[in-house]
Structure formats: C-alpha cells, structure tokens
Scaffold this motif. Structure first.
Motif: not given
Length: 392
Positions: A23-33, A63-64, A235-249
């Motif tokens: 999992x990425x250490x931070x997910x600030x981007x997906x939360x506020x884009x 992600x990272x 993809x940018x707005x999705x969260x790693x958990x539970x939507x990891x596969x949506x973030x990786x194209x």
C-alpha cells in the motif's frame, strides 16, 4: 527519507516489497484531487504512450507517486516515479527550487521526496514533469537517459551533483542510493501548459489510428481522449484498498479498450443509419417503442441536415457543438462514478439536459427539442456517445 549507509543496512528488509503489492504510505492525492486536470492530461499522455510502446507495461495513478510507470525491456522492469508540477510560479526551475525544504524539514524537498521512492524491489527511475523550463544547471536532466553529456564524469553532471550536495548533503534512499544515482536515473520532462498537452495527446491518437489504418476523425479522437481522461481521473480518485486494480492500468487493458472502441467507431461509420443507435439503446434495456421513436427522431434529424436553409449554418453548428459538449460532460461524470444510476436513468438524464437547453432558448425562438434530441441520437449512432457504463 534521508539515512546513512549504516542506517540503510539496518533498515533494509529481508526482501524489498513490490510497487504492485504494498500500500502507498500516503493517499492524499485520491482524497483531494481538485484542480488535477494538468496531471490527468499528463497521465493520459502516458496511457497513449503505453498504447504505442510495448515497453510500458503498467501506469499507476496516485499510488507511490503522482504517476508511476512500469517499463520493461529485456525482462528487466523498472519503476519510474513521476512527480507532476503544473502549478509553479512563472519562473525557471532552479536547483534551489528542486532542493527547497518546506519549513526547513529534512526530506521535504522535491529532490529528497523523489529519491526516497527508491525502496521497492524494482530498480528505480525518476521523472519530473513541469510546464516551466529549467535553468542551465538542470538542463542536463532534460536529455534522455544515456544521451551524450549525461556521463557521471561529465562537467554538467558533476556540477549538478555538487550543487545538490550543497542544499541536501549526504542524502540517501532506503536502499542506500545517493544523489549521483538520482541524477543518473532522472529525466526532467518539460510539457508546457495543459492545452498544449491536450492538443499533443489528440494528435497522437489520430496519428496512431492512421498508422493502424483506422483514420479517426478529430471529433472521434476527442471522444476517445475524453474516455482516457475519465479513466485516468477515476484511477486517481480510487483508493488502494479496496480498489487497487482500478489504480493500476495495464497495457493489456488499454490495448483491449483501444481495439474495441476503434472497431465500434469504424463499424458505426459503415452501419446503416440507426443500426448502432438501436444496439446502444437495446443494451440498456430500452423498450422497442423507445428504440423505434429514437431511431425515427434521428432519421428526421438526418433528413433536416440534408435540407438546405433549414437553419442558419452558424446556428446549426453552435447547437451541435453544444449538444456534444453537454453530452461529453454528463458522460464524464457518469464514467467517473459521480452518477450512481443505470443506463436507462442516464438516458433520461441526457434527455432532461436537452430539454433544459431547449427551455433556455431566447424568447421568440422556435422550439428545438426534436433537433437537439436528433443530434444526440445521431452522435450516439456514430459511436460518439453511449448510455451504458464503459467496459474496461
């Protein structure tokens, strides 16, 4: 992250994790884009590059790093960490900007944050995308990796290493790599403003279609470009958990999408009028009466477009562009998941929007509802719009 050689050895895990698994250490981007259109357009550029180049296997969105590319050549896969800086002041990028530490905090500069990404099993590469050019001291980074003048012992590289060392001395990644490693594996990518990137992406899609014998028209390429933007944004707005596969194209997914959509557009251009419209309405469960009426409205519209002086040319063009723009906006919200409705409800929403457009017409102007609906059904018939959710 800035550590010494001894600390790097102590902190090193038995097995470095993979960028695809941890999992990425931070997910600030997906939360506020908010305001990320420049970054999304850059991501779209990489998606198009992935369509064209078998060396790019995956594109991560938020992600990272802002964007992460997995490039594989001769069975060696590198993780390329991309930082996108689209909102900087109107000035050239300098070493001071690169190494500026927020509130003086060690590890907070753009350089240190980039090097700190070097903590996964995949060998690291780095990229900075900016719409402002760089000063002379950083210009060596704008050349491709391995280009003449980028040798570690070259004057430009040595001078840059010394300059970075003055601001961020003895900086190392968790894997023990230093500023020399970062310089050797970093590309500074100047891409100008958002509009320039969007135009370049449009041309790339048209050129790709021509190379494959598809020859997309500009309006068709614009529709596909819009779908890529929706994909990157989602993809940018999705969260790693539970939507990891949506973030990786993946390249497989993007190539499958490209083949399917260009085939649809080509088939739509050759199918009898109304054929594709019927298919698209049938796939959302529209009844036979609804489909027949839509096909008839579209047929009447097509006949009107062949009638000379039915409407002033300028007025016709304005209304057609307005319909396309409104449908693209609604489609973008629908594809991004901002409208939690099914295909039939989306069709109803599109019709409501067209009705609102008609009601907003100037006083005394005759009713244009049939024309607006006919235009929407016509672009649907030409595979430039649809009512079902996109399949990726």
């Amino acid at each position: 992250m800035t550590v010494s050689d001894d600390q790097a050895t102590t902190l090193a895990p038995a097995v470095w994790p993979s960028i695809d698994e941890i999992s990425p250490q931070e997910e600030g981007g997906p939360i506020a884009r908010i305001g990320f259109s420049y970054q999304d357009e850059v991501a779209v550029g990489f998606l198009i590059e992935m369509l064209c180049s078998p060396s790019i296997w995956k594109v991560h969105c938020e992600t990272h790093d802002d964007i992460l590319l997995v490039r594989c050549v001769d069975d060696v896969c590198h993780a390329e960490f991309v930082q996108v800086k689209g909102g900087q002041p109107d000035q050239l990028w300098s070493v001071a900007n690169l190494c500026f530490r927020k509130a003086g905090a060690v590890g907070s500069s753009i350089f240190e944050v980039s090097l700190a990404r070097d903590k996964y099993i995949e060998p690291s590469r780095f990229r900075l995308v900016t719409h402002r050019p760089v000063v002379t001291a950083l210009r060596v980074l704008t050349s491709p990796l391995g280009a003449p003048g980028r040798e570690p012992e070259s004057e430009a590289v040595t001078a840059l290493l010394d300059a970075i060392g003055q601001y961020c001395p003895e900086t190392k990644s968790a894997k023990g790599n230093d500023a020399q490693f970062w310089i050797d594996n970093c590309v500074w990518d100047v891409r100008n403003d958002h509009a320039s990137i969007a135009n370049a992406n449009l041309l790339k899609l048209i050129e790709l279609s021509a190379q494959e014998g598809q020859c997309l028209l500009p309006e068709q390429a614009q529709v596909l470009l819009g779908e890529l933007r929706d994909w990157a944004k989602s993809a940018g707005e999705a969260r790693w958990i539970p939507d990891r596969d949506k973030k990786i194209i993946t390249r497989t997914a993007i190539c499958d999408w490209w083949c399917r959509r260009t085939d649809e557009i080509r088939d739509g251009a050759t199918a009898p009028g109304g054929g594709k419209l019927s298919t698209k309405l049938n796939e959302i469960g529209a009844g036979s009466e609804t489909i027949a009426l839509a096909v008839d409205i579209r047929r009447t519209y097509a006949a009107l477009m062949r009638t000379t002086r039915y409407m002033a040319e300028d007025e016709t063009s304005v209304l057609q562009q307005r319909v396309k723009s409104e449908m693209m906006l609604l489609r973008a919200r629908y594809s991004a998941g901002h409208l939690d409705i099914d295909g039939a409800a989306f069709l109803s929403l599109c019709l409501e929007r067209l009705n609102a457009m008609n009601e907003d017409r100037p006083a005394g102007e005759k009713d244009r509802s049939a024309f607006l609906q006919g235009c929407m059904y016509d672009i649907t018939d030409r595979c430039l719009h649809r009512f079902a959710r996109p399949v990726r």
